[in-house]
Write an enzyme that holds these catalytic residues in place. Structure first.
Site, PDB file in Angstrom:
ATOM      1  CG  ASP A 118      -1.735   1.173   1.405  1.00 15.74           C
ATOM      2  OD1 ASP A 118      -2.400   1.535   0.413  1.00 15.74           O
ATOM      3  OD2 ASP A 118      -1.750   1.785   2.493  1.00 15.74           O
ATOM      4  CG  LEU A 119       1.682   5.655  -1.984  1.00 16.22           C
ATOM      5  CD1 LEU A 119       3.184   5.434  -2.101  1.00 16.22           C
ATOM      6  CD2 LEU A 119       1.164   6.359  -3.254  1.00 16.22           C
ATOM      7  CG  ASP A 120      -1.941   7.413   0.265  1.00 19.42           C
ATOM      8  OD1 ASP A 120      -0.994   8.167  -0.008  1.00 19.42           O
ATOM      9  OD2 ASP A 120      -2.911   7.241  -0.490  1.00 19.42           O
ATOM     10  CB  THR A 129      -0.522  10.999   1.587  1.00 17.24           C
ATOM     11  OG1 THR A 129      -0.878   9.639   1.699  1.00 17.24           O
ATOM     12  CG2 THR A 129       0.627  11.181   0.638  1.00 17.24           C
ATOM     13  CE  LYS A 145      -4.840   7.469   8.884  1.00 22.06           C
ATOM     14  NZ  LYS A 145      -4.102   7.247  10.124  1.00 22.06           N
ATOM     15  NE  ARG A 166      -9.526  11.359  -5.960  1.00 23.87           N
ATOM     16  CZ  ARG A 166      -8.929  11.570  -7.127  1.00 23.87           C
ATOM     17  NH1 ARG A 166      -9.543  12.266  -8.065  1.00 23.87           N
ATOM     18  NH2 ARG A 166      -7.716  11.077  -7.368  1.00 23.87           N
ATOM     19  CB  SER A 170      -1.859   2.627  -3.960  1.00 19.29           C
ATOM     20  OG  SER A 170      -2.472   3.837  -3.590  1.00 19.29           O
ATOM     21  CB  ALA A 171      -7.275   3.050  -2.742  1.00 17.82           C
ATOM     22  CB  SER A 172      -3.733   6.941  -4.192  1.00 18.08           C
ATOM     23  OG  SER A 172      -3.508   8.230  -4.720  1.00 18.08           O
ATOM     24  CG  ASN A 207      -3.705  12.055  -6.716  1.00 20.51           C
ATOM     25  OD1 ASN A 207      -3.769  12.713  -7.758  1.00 20.51           O
ATOM     26  ND2 ASN A 207      -4.659  12.107  -5.796  1.00 20.51           N
ATOM     27  CE  LYS A 265      -5.497  -1.279  -1.193  1.00 18.28           C
ATOM     28  NZ  LYS A 265      -4.368  -0.529  -0.620  1.00 18.28           N
ATOM     29  CD  GLU A 302      -3.492  -1.839   2.915  1.00 21.56           C
ATOM     30  OE1 GLU A 302      -3.672  -0.984   3.792  1.00 21.56           O
ATOM     31  OE2 GLU A 302      -3.812  -1.683   1.734  1.00 21.56           O
ATOM     32  CG  ASP A 303      -2.072   2.672   6.345  1.00 27.44           C
ATOM     33  OD1 ASP A 303      -2.437   2.221   5.233  1.00 27.44           O
ATOM     34  OD2 ASP A 303      -2.347   3.813   6.731  1.00 27.44           O
TER      35      ASP A 303
END
Ligand code: BG6
Ligand code: MG
Length: 223
Positions: free
Chosen positions: A17-19, A25, A53, A57, A122-124, A126, A153, A177-178
């Site tokens: 995962d990214l964020d 972020t 989290k 979006r 990632s879900a982002s 961006n 997710k 994952e966070d």
């Protein structure tokens, strides 16, 4: 420090995962959502932000509007999410490599040196821009983000696609994952998960650590 479990050391693929795992972020998402809520006439708190989290979006906007007791049609909702994203992008465009969470880039390099394949999950939407500003795009063998998946997710799509792009079976991959939704997505994909953050929140993960720095090998030593 607890010993590192073998499902981590024996995995052939790592899906990140990214964020909240590679970069923090969440505070920029929070600032942008709070600005939108203020414009709509209600307060959006840090505790509210926790609920966003790992969430896509548009789903984040739905939750925000629920909190404010508001409802809009599809066109207005897209307009509001686009506005929030413009503010968010303005905030994250100032990020540089110093924003990478402690140990994250080194852990990716350590995995690569060990021959482990690495994908972003990632879900982002961006994500590509964020990885570029952090200067770490080259550390990934595959990038799967919010632009590539239809189902967010806790649906497992993002991680299943990640494994496919790495040419690996789900059972050969580990997810980092966070968010609770991300841990659930990993399990539904048939993968074990490393939770990054608070064990009280991420208790469903097979192993929980405060950050990727906890998995760095002391120089020159195997686990
Ligand atoms: C996730 C974040 O990684 O991406 C969520 O945890 C965010 O908070 C989601 O809503 C979508 O991000 P973006 O950048 O496409 O708006
Ligand atoms: Mg996250």
């Amino acid at each position: 420090m607890k010993p590192v479990p073998s499902f981590i050391t024996s995995a052939r693929g790592a899906l990140f995962d990214l964020d909240g795992v590679i970069v923090d972020t969440a505070r920029f998402h929070y600032q942008a959502w709070r600005r939108l809520a203020a414009e709509l006439g209600f307060e959006f708190t840090e505790a509210h932000n926790e609920r966003l989290k790992g969430v896509s979006r548009m789903r984040s906007l739905e939750i925000l509007l629920e909190i404010g007791g508001l409802q809009f049609d599809e066109a207005r909702s897209v307009e509001l999410a686009t506005k929030k994203n413009a503010w968010y992008v303005e905030l994250i465009s100032k990020m540089g490599p110093e924003e990478i969470l402690p140990g994250a880039a080194d852990y990716l390099r350590q995995l690569r040196a060990d021959g482990v394949k690495i994908a972003l999950g990632s879900a982002s939407k961006n994500a590509p821009m964020i990885l570029d500003s952090l200067g770490i795009t080259g550390l990934f063998d595959a990038i799967v983000d919010g632009n590539h998946v239809a189902k967010a997710k806790p649906d497992p799509e993002v991680f299943l696609l990640g494994a496919t792009r790495l040419g690996l079976q789900a059972a050969d991959c580990v997810v980092y994952e966070d968010a609770e939704a991300g841990i659930e997505a990993a399990h539904r994909a048939g993968m074990k998960a490393v939770g990054i953050g608070d064990p009280a929140i991420l208790g469903a993960a097979e192993f929980v650590i405060p950050g990727l720095h906890a998995l760095l090998k002391p120089a020159g030593l195997p686990f």
